[in-house]
Design an enzyme around this catalytic site. Structure first.
Site, PDB file in Angstrom:
ATOM      1  N   TYR A 116       0.931  -1.187  -0.043  1.00  0.00           N
ATOM      2  CA  TYR A 116      -0.042   0.035  -0.020  1.00  0.00           C
ATOM      3  C   TYR A 116       0.830   1.165  -0.025  1.00  0.00           C
ATOM      4  CZ  TYR A 116      -3.379   3.660   1.364  1.00  0.00           C
ATOM      5  OH  TYR A 116      -4.171   4.676   1.448  1.00  0.00           O
ATOM      6  N   GLU A 204      -3.110   7.536  -4.294  1.00  0.00           N
ATOM      7  CA  GLU A 204      -3.201   6.220  -3.688  1.00  0.00           C
ATOM      8  C   GLU A 204      -2.972   5.298  -4.493  1.00  0.00           C
ATOM      9  OE1 GLU A 204      -5.917   4.484  -0.101  1.00  0.00           O
ATOM     10  OE2 GLU A 204      -7.014   4.085  -2.147  1.00  0.00           O
TER      11      GLU A 204
END
Ligand code: GDP
Ligand code: MN
Length: 399
Positions: A116, A204
């Site tokens: 992530y 993101e």
């Protein structure tokens, strides 16, 4: 403002953030042209909606999965046909889901591990913050709740920008070295430049993946922009997809009204953001739930007020309306005329409590009194507390 994954990946390409090569299609007729750009082999088919959790999502017709891996072009086409035009429900869309109007075909990757990586604005320190984790692919909220130690955060001083030691700090925390360390350095540099230059509120990548061929690539991409900075990025504003936005918020934007839909049943129409927030507070204080935030601003025209009324009434959850105006610059009579015009247009049956105070209030009250026959549900509120109590009570009685 948010954009689709395929658009975000186009920005990634401009900034040297490595991602698989893909192609978007908006209709079945475009599927073949899009698929022609791929070699024969495995292809990932991805529904484009402004919400995450697509992989684990379900279509309202029962079809499973908004992200699927196809063995070849024929299967990719069949999956795309099953997705296009149908409504996908994910953890982030709410039960109504979102209609898929674009399909993205993406080159498949053989994933070794998922990570992530995000950059967002840390409002507490007023700095961009890099958030990274070795636990990618799943919901980062879940990682934060269960294993917060697996999330690392590095704050960047915007005056000097992202420093090499900070890139290494994140890379080492994720366990990258050798060539992956170099690839990560390029990727995070591009991502930070994108975040900074385009006035993003978030960039993101979930998942960021290492492949069995030793590549580091962004498999997913989410980019959001600061609306207040859009005026200096017309190329970004052009990426807006109105299909993904609340029609009420689009209409409000056209008339320079600040409107945000909420879950309650008492609509409010207020001038000034601070007053609008305290109006929502006081509704809650007396046991009600606001249906929206709506600031008509200091200089709204009669047309804008009429539009504001129409917008709040187009919300089927609304059971009552509270108008709270403190006329400083705003002329109370303009609001009153707007109320009368809107009520005439829509034939209002719902309880309406109006509290007017300040500039030209006497004429405002005269306008309302003159139209009394058309405003059978109008109640006047003397103070903010009185007005809030009255609307909460009426809505409760009606229910
Ligand atoms: P999201 O569910 O909306 O976040 O959509 P993602 O783009 O993150 O896709 C969901 C999942 O599909 C990812 O976590 C990956 O595990 C998987 N996935 C996405 N792209 C690929 C790919 O190119 N190859 C393989 N094997 N899996 C992929
Ligand atoms: Mn994802």
């Amino acid at each position: 403002m948010n954009i689709h994954e395929y658009q975000a990946k186009q920005l990634f390409a401009q900034y040297g953030v490595a991602a698989p090569k893909g192609c978007a299609a908006r209709s079945a007729a475009e599927f073949d042209t899009a698929l022609a750009t791929f070699p024969e082999g495995v292809i990932v088919v991805k529904s484009q909606i402004h919400a995450g959790g697509r992989g684990k999502g379900t279509f309202t017709n029962g079809y499973q999965g908004g992200v699927k891996v196809a063995k070849g072009k024929a299967e990719a086409r069949a999956i795309a046909e099953a997705m296009l035009g149908n409504t996908l429900v994910t953890k982030q869309t709410g039960p109504a889901g979102r209609k898929v109007q674009t399909i993205y075909f993406d080159t498949a990757s053989s994933i070794e591990k998922e990570y992530y990586l995000a950059i967002l604005l840390d409002r507490a320190t007023s700095r961009p913050v890099i958030v990274a984790s070795t636990e990618g692919g799943m919901s980062i909220e879940e990682v934060a709740a269960k294993t917060p130690e697996k999330i690392i955060k590095v704050r960047v001083d915007p005056a000097i920008g992202l420093q090499d030691y900070q890139k290494r700090q994140v890379a080492f925390a994720l366990g990258f070295n050798g060539d992956l360390l170099k690839q990560f350095g390029r990727l995070i540099t591009g991502l930070y430049n994108l975040f900074w230059e385009k006035d993003c509120s978030i960039v993101e990548i979930n998942p960021l993946a290492t492949t069995t061929e030793g590549q580091l690539i962004a498999l997913d991409a989410k980019v959001g922009f600061d609306d207040n900075a859009l005026f200096r990025h017309p190329e970004v504003a052009a990426l807006r997809d109105l299909n993904e936005e609340d029609p009420k918020e689009i209409a409000a934007h056209k008339f320079d009204l600040s409107y945000i839909a909420l879950d309650g049943d008492i609509a409010c129409l207020v001038n000034g953001a601070g007053l609008a927030m305290s109006t929502m507070d006081i509704i809650k204080h007396f046991g009600g739930e606001p249906a929206n935030f709506l600031d008509v601003g200091g200089s709204a025209s009669r047309e804008a007020v009429t539009e504001a009324f129409k917008i709040i009434l187009s919300d089927p959850n609304v059971r009552g309306i509270l108008v709270n105006i403190f006329g400083g610059i705003m002329d109370c009579d303009v609001i009153a005329q707007g109320i009368v015009a809107a009520v005439r247009d829509v034939g209002l049956k719902l309880p309406l409590v109006v509290r007017l105070e300040g500039n030209n209030v006497a004429n405002g009250k005269k306008t309302l009194a003159a139209a009394a026959a058309e405003l059978p549900t109008l109640i006047s509120g003397d103070s903010m507390a009185d007005a809030a109590q009255k609307i909460v009570e009426r809505v409760r009685l009606a229910a």
